[in-house]
Motif scaffolding. Sequence first.
Motif, PDB file in Angstrom:
ATOM      1  N   ILE B 118       0.841  -1.199   0.000  1.00 12.09           N
ATOM      2  CA  ILE B 118       0.000   0.000   0.000  1.00 12.09           C
ATOM      3  C   ILE B 118       0.877   1.251   0.000  1.00 12.09           C
ATOM      4  O   ILE B 118       0.678   2.174  -0.786  1.00 12.09           O
ATOM      5  N   ILE B 119       1.901   1.237   0.869  1.00 12.52           N
ATOM      6  CA  ILE B 119       2.802   2.391   0.958  1.00 12.52           C
ATOM      7  C   ILE B 119       3.590   2.546  -0.342  1.00 12.52           C
ATOM      8  O   ILE B 119       3.762   3.654  -0.849  1.00 12.52           O
ATOM      9  N   ILE B 120       4.041   1.410  -0.886  1.00 12.73           N
ATOM     10  CA  ILE B 120       4.741   1.428  -2.176  1.00 12.73           C
ATOM     11  C   ILE B 120       3.869   2.114  -3.228  1.00 12.73           C
ATOM     12  O   ILE B 120       4.330   2.945  -4.004  1.00 12.73           O
ATOM     13  N   GLY B 121       2.586   1.779  -3.222  1.00  8.77           N
ATOM     14  CA  GLY B 121       1.658   2.376  -4.177  1.00  8.77           C
ATOM     15  C   GLY B 121       1.612   3.888  -4.046  1.00  8.77           C
ATOM     16  O   GLY B 121       1.677   4.611  -5.040  1.00  8.77           O
ATOM     17  N   PHE B 122       1.552   4.397  -2.818  1.00 11.52           N
ATOM     18  CA  PHE B 122       1.479   5.841  -2.622  1.00 11.52           C
ATOM     19  C   PHE B 122       2.785   6.516  -3.020  1.00 11.52           C
ATOM     20  O   PHE B 122       2.784   7.580  -3.643  1.00 11.52           O
ATOM     21  N   ILE B 123       3.920   5.888  -2.656  1.00  9.82           N
ATOM     22  CA  ILE B 123       5.216   6.469  -3.025  1.00  9.82           C
ATOM     23  C   ILE B 123       5.314   6.620  -4.543  1.00  9.82           C
ATOM     24  O   ILE B 123       5.681   7.666  -5.066  1.00  9.82           O
ATOM     25  N   TRP B 124       4.926   5.560  -5.248  1.00  7.13           N
ATOM     26  CA  TRP B 124       5.079   5.596  -6.703  1.00  7.13           C
ATOM     27  C   TRP B 124       4.053   6.494  -7.370  1.00  7.13           C
ATOM     28  O   TRP B 124       4.320   7.052  -8.429  1.00  7.13           O
ATOM     29  N   GLN B 125       2.889   6.633  -6.749  1.00 11.39           N
ATOM     30  CA  GLN B 125       1.918   7.557  -7.290  1.00 11.39           C
ATOM     31  C   GLN B 125       2.508   8.963  -7.293  1.00 11.39           C
ATOM     32  O   GLN B 125       2.399   9.704  -8.268  1.00 11.39           O
ATOM     33  N   PHE B 126       3.185   9.281  -6.218  1.00 11.38           N
ATOM     34  CA  PHE B 126       3.863  10.570  -6.102  1.00 11.38           C
ATOM     35  C   PHE B 126       4.966  10.692  -7.155  1.00 11.38           C
ATOM     36  O   PHE B 126       5.086  11.700  -7.853  1.00 11.38           O
ATOM     37  N   ILE B 127       5.780   9.631  -7.296  1.00 14.06           N
ATOM     38  CA  ILE B 127       6.890   9.678  -8.250  1.00 14.06           C
ATOM     39  C   ILE B 127       6.369   9.846  -9.675  1.00 14.06           C
ATOM     40  O   ILE B 127       6.874  10.667 -10.448  1.00 14.06           O
ATOM     41  N   ILE B 128       5.326   9.079 -10.010  1.00 20.31           N
ATOM     42  CA  ILE B 128       4.849   9.108 -11.393  1.00 20.31           C
ATOM     43  C   ILE B 128       4.177  10.439 -11.719  1.00 20.31           C
ATOM     44  O   ILE B 128       4.386  11.012 -12.786  1.00 20.31           O
TER      45      ILE B 128
END
Lengths: 191, 292
Positions: B118-128
């Motif tokens: 879940i946290i990975i998803g949020f981090i990458w949403q920010f990156i993308i």
Amino acid sequence: MRQNKYSAGKLTVEIVMILLAVAFFFPLYLTFVNGMKTYNEVITSTVALPHAIQFKNFATVWKQLNFAGVFMNSLIITVASVAGILIISSAAAYQLVRTPGRVSQIIFMMILSSLVIPFQTMMVPLVKVAKDLHIINTLYGIIMMYWGFGIPMALFLFHGFIKSIPRELEEARISTAAGRPGYFSGYCCRF
Amino acid sequence: MTRTKLRRIVTYAAFVSPALLFFALIILTPFLRAILYSLQDWNGISSHIRWAGLDNYRKIMSDGPFFKSLWFTVKYVVATTILVNAIGLMLALLLNLGLKTQNVLRTAFFLPYVIGTIIIGFIWQFIITQLFKEIGAGTGWALFAKNWLSIPGYAFWSLVIVAVWHSAGYFMVIYLAALQGVPKDMLEAAEIDGAGRWKQLWHIVLPLIRPAMTINLFLAISNGFKGFDLNFALTKGGPFGSTESLALHIYLDAFTKNLFTYASAKAVLFFVVLSAVTLVQVAVMKRREVEL
């Protein structure tokens, strides 16, 4: 052996791998660095280092999330569920291995085959079952669920492991110790 | 019945029954109930439950979004399984050469796996959405100028990239363990016989780590099919439901549309598909493993 020599080729591989690892690590670094910036700084540039190191964001989150309390919940759930899974499945695996026969075989295969059931298949009725048992929205309820879901995998691993412990070792021990249960708690678990 | 035999049975029950109890309560009952629900018509709240027979299954046959998410899931499973295993094996082979920093590197590649999806998803949403835009503005590359999460094809590959980044390290660790079990004297013997690096890899190392491949393919396939957290956190199934995994699709049906029994029927189908695929895969791979 030739492979152990440190050649120029190996140095190249090493450098490439280090660069790759840095790239792999970059998203985590980014998360940390942006945690220390103000909102405006993040909007203007995500890669830039913060102008001044400040931990205000961390303090806000700590308070807003009630981080200590939430973390305590996670800690309780983790400790209780792991401890439960270890005790329950090691005990069962021990008996299933040491009492061969049709009953043990059926129990083992039944529990093992549940590993292919996706969680989403059980998810909807599980809510209903939890309601019926009055364990919904409680800490011990979720711990019990983790026990249930953790047992098949743990049982499978323990089963394979206990099979590899020589029987003679155990028999010699049982005659001197307090029978099977005493042997299990005092000796088998130490491996 | 003699006393010792009775004692044996009591001991047996005392050891095995806790595991059986929780298995029955948490796994078996919900599973059987899922099958039962799939044959009923019920919205999860009302006290009236109607028997529906196979109606739910018949309805699924003409359910476009369901097949759309099934197709997405199959594509996702194929892409992640291939990439995660190829990259995991490559990393394992390279980090088994005896590099000076290999212990640090192994940890670095494994690190993403430690963080929850879940946290990975949020981090990458920010990156993308943030970093990619900046890269696009800085370099002028059209590839990064778009918002990846709002274009169906790009959103699919964003998910695959993040999933591979997240779990390649885990697969690497399993391959590494298998590589360390390959006997050194065998490789030396092959080298004396004139086999080069590639021949050694192809004819000795790869056949010997087949068991690890069986496990890794199984894990990749079943994790891919069950994928939920990442889709939930990164794309929420969007844009236009193009990245809705089966698991997410079933979840949305059950808990946001309150189609309890209909979702159960889909979940049972999901179980049938997943167990068929993984059982075939394991059976085929097991037959091709070699004994040392």
